[in-house]
Design a protein around this motif. Structure first.
Motif: not given
Length: 164
Positions: A97-112
């Motif tokens: 939750p404290d890392w949301r909105g920082r591009g973590v999910a998008a970066a994980l998906m881009a790498r995947l």
């Protein structure tokens, strides 16, 4: 990508990944510790974590199949998993939750997606809730409409990204 790195999951990440799963999903939808352990052991190639300051702040994990139907509940425990299958099926994408909105999910998906392309996979498939379909569209996924899946008693949409 600022403040975090993405790497392949390690066996010692099990507890952190399970805790992340439990905080990001309702109990009926969250993967069990046993399921996460199975995913780490059997298909680490498609299990990535985002790490910041030595802590896991996000993860994405998948199975592979030759099927296009991704509604099979048993598949989430890798029953029927085919490591050589052309389709990656995302089981979980979670960000602390404290890392949301920082591009973590998008970066994980881009790498995947980049790794899936490099390995010659044909597509990435996933189920998401209605409010997340625009997020996935922004990553290039096509909306396949409502899913027949009733996982966790929720309504899901099927999303698809063709890699070819």
């Amino acid at each position: 990508m600022s403040g975090f790195t993405i790497r392949r999951v390690r066996p010692q990440d099990l507890d952190a990944c399970h805790a992340l799963e439990a905080c990001c999903f309702p109990p009926a939808e969250a993967a069990s510790r046993e399921s996460i352990a199975t995913r780490i052991a059997r298909f680490p190639e498609a299990f990535l974590v985002a790490e910041a300051g030595g802590a896991v702040v996000g993860h994405v994990n998948c199975g592979a199949t030759r099927k296009d139907d991704i509604t099979d509940e048993a598949f989430k425990a890798l029953v029927g998993h085919d490591p050589a299958g052309p389709n990656l099926v995302v089981f979980s994408l979670a960000t602390a939750p404290d890392w949301r909105g920082r591009g973590v999910a998008a970066a994980l998906m881009a790498r995947l997606v980049a790794e899936a392309r490099a390995r010659g996979r044909g597509r990435v498939l996933l189920l998401c809730k209605e409010h997340l379909k625009d997020f996935y569209r922004g990553l290039g996924f096509a909306d396949g409409g409502p899913s027949a899946s009733a996982h966790g008693g929720a309504a899901w949409r099927e999303m698809r990204l063709d890699l070819g």
